[in-house]
Design a protein around this motif. Structure first.
Motif, PDB file in Angstrom:
ATOM      1  N   ASP B 312       0.883  -1.163   0.000  1.00 59.62           N
ATOM      2  CA  ASP B 312       0.000   0.000   0.000  1.00 59.62           C
ATOM      3  C   ASP B 312       0.926   1.219   0.000  1.00 59.62           C
ATOM      4  O   ASP B 312       1.268   1.750   1.050  1.00 59.62           O
ATOM      5  CB  ASP B 312      -0.881  -0.023   1.249  1.00 59.62           C
ATOM      6  N   PRO B 313       1.392   1.654  -1.196  1.00 64.47           N
ATOM      7  CA  PRO B 313       2.448   2.669  -1.244  1.00 64.47           C
ATOM      8  C   PRO B 313       2.058   3.967  -0.549  1.00 64.47           C
ATOM      9  O   PRO B 313       2.913   4.651   0.000  1.00 64.47           O
ATOM     10  CB  PRO B 313       2.660   2.894  -2.742  1.00 64.47           C
ATOM     11  N   VAL B 314       0.785   4.337  -0.574  1.00 67.97           N
ATOM     12  CA  VAL B 314       0.396   5.625   0.024  1.00 67.97           C
ATOM     13  C   VAL B 314       0.603   5.615   1.541  1.00 67.97           C
ATOM     14  O   VAL B 314       1.128   6.549   2.123  1.00 67.97           O
ATOM     15  CB  VAL B 314      -1.073   5.960  -0.342  1.00 67.97           C
ATOM     16  N   GLY B 315       0.216   4.517   2.192  1.00 69.16           N
ATOM     17  CA  GLY B 315       0.285   4.479   3.658  1.00 69.16           C
ATOM     18  C   GLY B 315       1.577   3.899   4.212  1.00 69.16           C
ATOM     19  O   GLY B 315       1.766   3.848   5.440  1.00 69.16           O
ATOM     20  N   ALA B 316       2.495   3.470   3.332  1.00 65.10           N
ATOM     21  CA  ALA B 316       3.680   2.729   3.793  1.00 65.10           C
ATOM     22  C   ALA B 316       4.548   3.541   4.759  1.00 65.10           C
ATOM     23  O   ALA B 316       4.993   3.026   5.790  1.00 65.10           O
ATOM     24  CB  ALA B 316       4.507   2.281   2.585  1.00 65.10           C
ATOM     25  N   ASN B 317       4.790   4.809   4.438  1.00 56.38           N
ATOM     26  CA  ASN B 317       5.653   5.608   5.325  1.00 56.38           C
ATOM     27  C   ASN B 317       5.033   5.761   6.711  1.00 56.38           C
ATOM     28  O   ASN B 317       5.728   5.616   7.720  1.00 56.38           O
ATOM     29  CB  ASN B 317       5.915   6.992   4.717  1.00 56.38           C
ATOM     30  N   ALA B 318       3.748   6.081   6.772  1.00 53.41           N
ATOM     31  CA  ALA B 318       3.101   6.288   8.076  1.00 53.41           C
ATOM     32  C   ALA B 318       3.156   5.001   8.907  1.00 53.41           C
ATOM     33  O   ALA B 318       3.473   5.033  10.109  1.00 53.41           O
ATOM     34  CB  ALA B 318       1.658   6.742   7.885  1.00 53.41           C
ATOM     35  N   ARG B 319       2.889   3.857   8.275  1.00 53.65           N
ATOM     36  CA  ARG B 319       2.958   2.576   9.005  1.00 53.65           C
ATOM     37  C   ARG B 319       4.377   2.327   9.508  1.00 53.65           C
ATOM     38  O   ARG B 319       4.590   1.885  10.631  1.00 53.65           O
ATOM     39  CB  ARG B 319       2.522   1.412   8.109  1.00 53.65           C
ATOM     40  N   GLY B 320       5.362   2.616   8.641  1.00 55.33           N
ATOM     41  CA  GLY B 320       6.755   2.410   9.037  1.00 55.33           C
ATOM     42  C   GLY B 320       7.169   3.353  10.162  1.00 55.33           C
ATOM     43  O   GLY B 320       7.875   2.958  11.090  1.00 55.33           O
ATOM     44  N   PHE B 321       6.714   4.608  10.106  1.00 57.22           N
ATOM     45  CA  PHE B 321       7.024   5.554  11.194  1.00 57.22           C
ATOM     46  C   PHE B 321       6.448   5.028  12.508  1.00 57.22           C
ATOM     47  O   PHE B 321       7.075   5.135  13.568  1.00 57.22           O
ATOM     48  CB  PHE B 321       6.439   6.941  10.907  1.00 57.22           C
ATOM     49  N   PHE B 322       5.236   4.490  12.431  1.00 55.00           N
ATOM     50  CA  PHE B 322       4.610   3.931  13.648  1.00 55.00           C
ATOM     51  C   PHE B 322       5.483   2.806  14.215  1.00 55.00           C
ATOM     52  O   PHE B 322       5.771   2.767  15.418  1.00 55.00           O
ATOM     53  CB  PHE B 322       3.206   3.415  13.304  1.00 55.00           C
ATOM     54  N   ARG B 323       5.909   1.893  13.346  1.00 55.05           N
ATOM     55  CA  ARG B 323       6.753   0.775  13.814  1.00 55.05           C
ATOM     56  C   ARG B 323       8.081   1.287  14.362  1.00 55.05           C
ATOM     57  O   ARG B 323       8.596   0.763  15.337  1.00 55.05           O
ATOM     58  CB  ARG B 323       7.006  -0.204  12.664  1.00 55.05           C
ATOM     59  N   TYR B 324       8.630   2.307  13.704  1.00 46.67           N
ATOM     60  CA  TYR B 324       9.881   2.901  14.182  1.00 46.67           C
ATOM     61  C   TYR B 324       9.673   3.477  15.580  1.00 46.67           C
ATOM     62  O   TYR B 324      10.553   3.395  16.446  1.00 46.67           O
ATOM     63  CB  TYR B 324      10.327   4.001  13.210  1.00 46.67           C
ATOM     64  N   GLY B 325       8.513   4.062  15.821  1.00 46.81           N
ATOM     65  CA  GLY B 325       8.226   4.720  17.091  1.00 46.81           C
ATOM     66  C   GLY B 325       7.984   3.772  18.243  1.00 46.81           C
ATOM     67  O   GLY B 325       8.004   4.191  19.403  1.00 46.81           O
ATOM     68  N   GLN B 326       7.765   2.506  17.965  1.00 52.16           N
ATOM     69  CA  GLN B 326       7.502   1.585  19.077  1.00 52.16           C
ATOM     70  C   GLN B 326       8.774   0.901  19.554  1.00 52.16           C
ATOM     71  O   GLN B 326       8.735   0.044  20.412  1.00 52.16           O
ATOM     72  CB  GLN B 326       6.438   0.554  18.688  1.00 52.16           C
ATOM     73  N   ARG B 327       9.924   1.315  19.003  1.00 55.37           N
ATOM     74  CA  ARG B 327      11.194   0.743  19.461  1.00 55.37           C
ATOM     75  C   ARG B 327      11.534   1.275  20.850  1.00 55.37           C
ATOM     76  O   ARG B 327      11.338   2.448  21.125  1.00 55.37           O
ATOM     77  CB  ARG B 327      12.342   1.105  18.526  1.00 55.37           C
TER      78      ARG B 327
END
Lengths: 86, 327
Positions: B312-327
Motif C-alpha cells: 500500500d504505497p500511500v500508507g507505507a511511510n506512516a505505518r513504518g514511522f509507527f513501527r519505528y516509534g515503538q522501538r
C-alpha cells in the motif's frame, strides 16, 4: 399505499471522509451501489455480533508469521537502523 | 504507550495510530488545508461536513479536504512546507482524527535533504511537540522523532510478509528505497541494515511535475485547459478516466508517457548520486503515491535487483514511522 414489506428509504451521502467505501462503490453502476452497500452493512453487522471486527482491526494483516527466528532477524535490523539526530 | 506515525504529504495526510506492540489503525485523508472561508460549500448541506475545522493563529481553518475544493487558494509547494500554517493545520487535524488525548511518541519524516539539517529538524520538532488545543479538546504530544522520509517505507517492508530470500537480501545486501512523493522524489540507501545518508538524496522531479505534464498532455490531445488538480483528485480516488469536455479520457497511457519523461530525469539524478557510493543494488523498494509509475524504470536502471512495490504505497511511510516509534 405502502405495503408492510416496503421498508425504509435511507439517503446516504458518502463523502471523501469515507475513501475506502467510496472506492468500493465507485466503479459500480449507480443502481448497484445500494445493493452493494446493503451487503457491506450486513457483513459489518455480522462482524460486530461475532466480535470479529475487533479482531480484524487489531490484527496486522501484513504481519509476518510469529516465527521466533524471523522476529529476531527483524529486531536486529530495526536496532541497526539508527538515524542520526532523530 | 500511544504512538502516531504521521506522514503529512502535499497530496495526502496519512496517520498510523495505535498502541506500541499492536497493529496501527491507518487513516488517509486528502491534504488540502486553507482558511475556512476558502472552502466551497457543498450544495444543500450548509456545512463543510468532511473537513476538520482547526484553529490556526486565531483563525478557523478547514483541513483534510480535497485541494480542488479550495477556492482562490494556492497550496504551498516548496521546501518550507513544514513551516507553513497549512502544515500546522494538517498536524492538528491529524491529532483530531487520531482521537488520542495523549500521544507519548510521534514519528514523522522529512525529505532526505531536509532531514540532514538540524535546524529544520528542530523547527519541526517544536511545531509537533507539546499541547495542541482544538475545539474537540486538547491533544498532548510527549516525544517527537524525525527521520528521513524513505525510512518509513523501509521499516514497513521489514514488517510485511517477507520471504526468507528477501530478508537475507536486506540483511546482507544493499537496499534502495525510492519514495515517489507529490513534492519530492526521495531515495535512501540501506547497506546491510544501516542507513547511508551520504548516498541518499532528493529530486524535485516528483508527482506534482508528473501530474502537470500529464495534464498538459490531456489538454494537447483532447482540448480544454490543463487541470492538474482534477487529475490529482481522480488518481487519489483510483479513477481510470477523467472527464474532459464531455469525453472520458483514459488516464493510464498518459500517466505512463509523463512518467517516462519526468521519471527519467529523477532517476538520472539518482543514478548520478549513487555512482560513487554504491556498487550494486540488490533490492529496490518503490513506494509513495507515484510508486507504481516508477517501478518499471527502476527495474531497467538496476538490472538484477529484486524490485518490490510497497503493498500500500500511500500508507507505507506512516505505518513504518509507527513501527519505528515503538522501538
Amino acid at each position: 399505499m405502502a405495503s408492510a414489506e416496503s421498508g425504509w428509504r435511507v439517503v446516504v451521502r458518502i463523502g471523501s471522509g469515507q475513501p475506502e467505501l467510496r472506492a468500493a462503490l465507485a466503479d459500480l453502476p449507480s443502481r448497484a451501489r445500494a445493493e452493494r452497500l446493503r451487503q457491506l452493512a450486513l457483513v459489518g453487522l455480522y462482524s460486530l455480533r461475532c466480535g470479529a471486527s475487533v479482531t480484524a482491526s487489531e490484527r496486522d494483516l501484513q504481519s509476518p508469521p510469529a516465527d521466533a527466528a524471523f522476529t529476531a532477524r527483524r529486531e536486529r535490523l530495526m536496532r541497526a537502523l539508527t538515524v542520526e539526530g532523530e | 504507550m500511544t504512538v502516531i506515525g504521521l506522514d503529512v504529504g502535499y497530496s495526502n495526510l496519512k496517520i498510523a495510530v495505535g498502541e506500541a506492540g499492536a497493529a496501527p489503525q491507518v487513516l488517509v485523508r486528502p491534504a488540502g488545508a486553507a482558511p475556512l472561508d476558502r472552502l466551497g460549500e457543498r450544495i444543500g448541506t450548509g456545512l463543510p461536513q468532511d473537513a476538520v475545522i482547526v484553529d490556526i493563529d486565531g483563525q478557523p481553518w478547514a483541513a483534510a479536504v480535497e485541494p480542488a475544493r479550495l477556492e482562490g487558494w494556492q497550496r504551498s509547494l516548496h521546501a518550507d512546507y513544514a513551516a507553513t500554517p497549512a502544515y500546522r493545520a494538517l498536524v492538528t487535524a491529524a491529532l483530531v482524527l487520531a482521537d488520542r488525548p495523549v500521544v507519548e511518541r510521534l514519528v514523522t519524516g522529512l525529505p532526505v535533504e531536509q532531514a540532514r539539517d538540524p535546524r529544520r529538524r528542530e523547527a519541526l520538532r517544536r511545531t509537533l511537540i507539546g499541547r495542541h488545543r482544538t475545539e474537540r479538546g486538547g491533544f498532548e504530544v510527549g516525544e517527537v522523532r524525525i527521520v528521513p522520509q524513505p525510512v518509513g517505507a523501509f521499516v514497513d517492508l521489514l514488517w510485511s510478509d517477507l520471504d526468507s530470500e528477501t530478508l537475507a537480501r536486506i540483511e546482507e545486501g544493499t537496499v534502495l528505497v525510492l519514495d515517489a512523493g507529490y513534492y519530492s522524489f526521495d531515495w535512501a540507501v540501506v547497506v546491510a541494515g544501516e542507513l547511508r545518508c551520504g548516498a541518499s538524496g532528493t529530486s524535485l522531479e516528483a508527482m506534482s511535475v508528473l501530474i502537470e505534464r500529464a495534464a498538459g498532455l490531456i489538454a494537447e490531445q483532447h482540448g480544454g485547459r490543463p487541470q492538474p488538480l482534477a487529475l490529482e483528485a481522480a488518481l487519489r480516488r483510483g479513477r481510470e478516466h477523467l472527464l474532459v469536455l464531455g469525453k472520458r479520457v483514459l488516464l493510464q497511457p498518459l500517466l505512463e508517457h509523463a512518467a517516462r519523461e519526468v521519471g527519467g530525469v529523477a532517476l538520472e539524478a539518482l543514478r548520478q548520486a549513487l555512482r560513487r557510493e554504491v556498487t550494486n543494488v540488490d533490492l529496490v523498494l518503490v513506494t509513495g503515491g507515484g510508486g507504481a509509475l516508477y517501478k518499471r524504470q527502476a527495474a531497467e536502471l538496476f538490472p538484477g535487483a529484486q524490485v518490490l512495490l510497497a503493498r500500500d504505497p500511500v500508507g507505507a511511510n506512516a505505518r513504518g514511522f509507527f513501527r519505528y516509534g515503538q522501538r
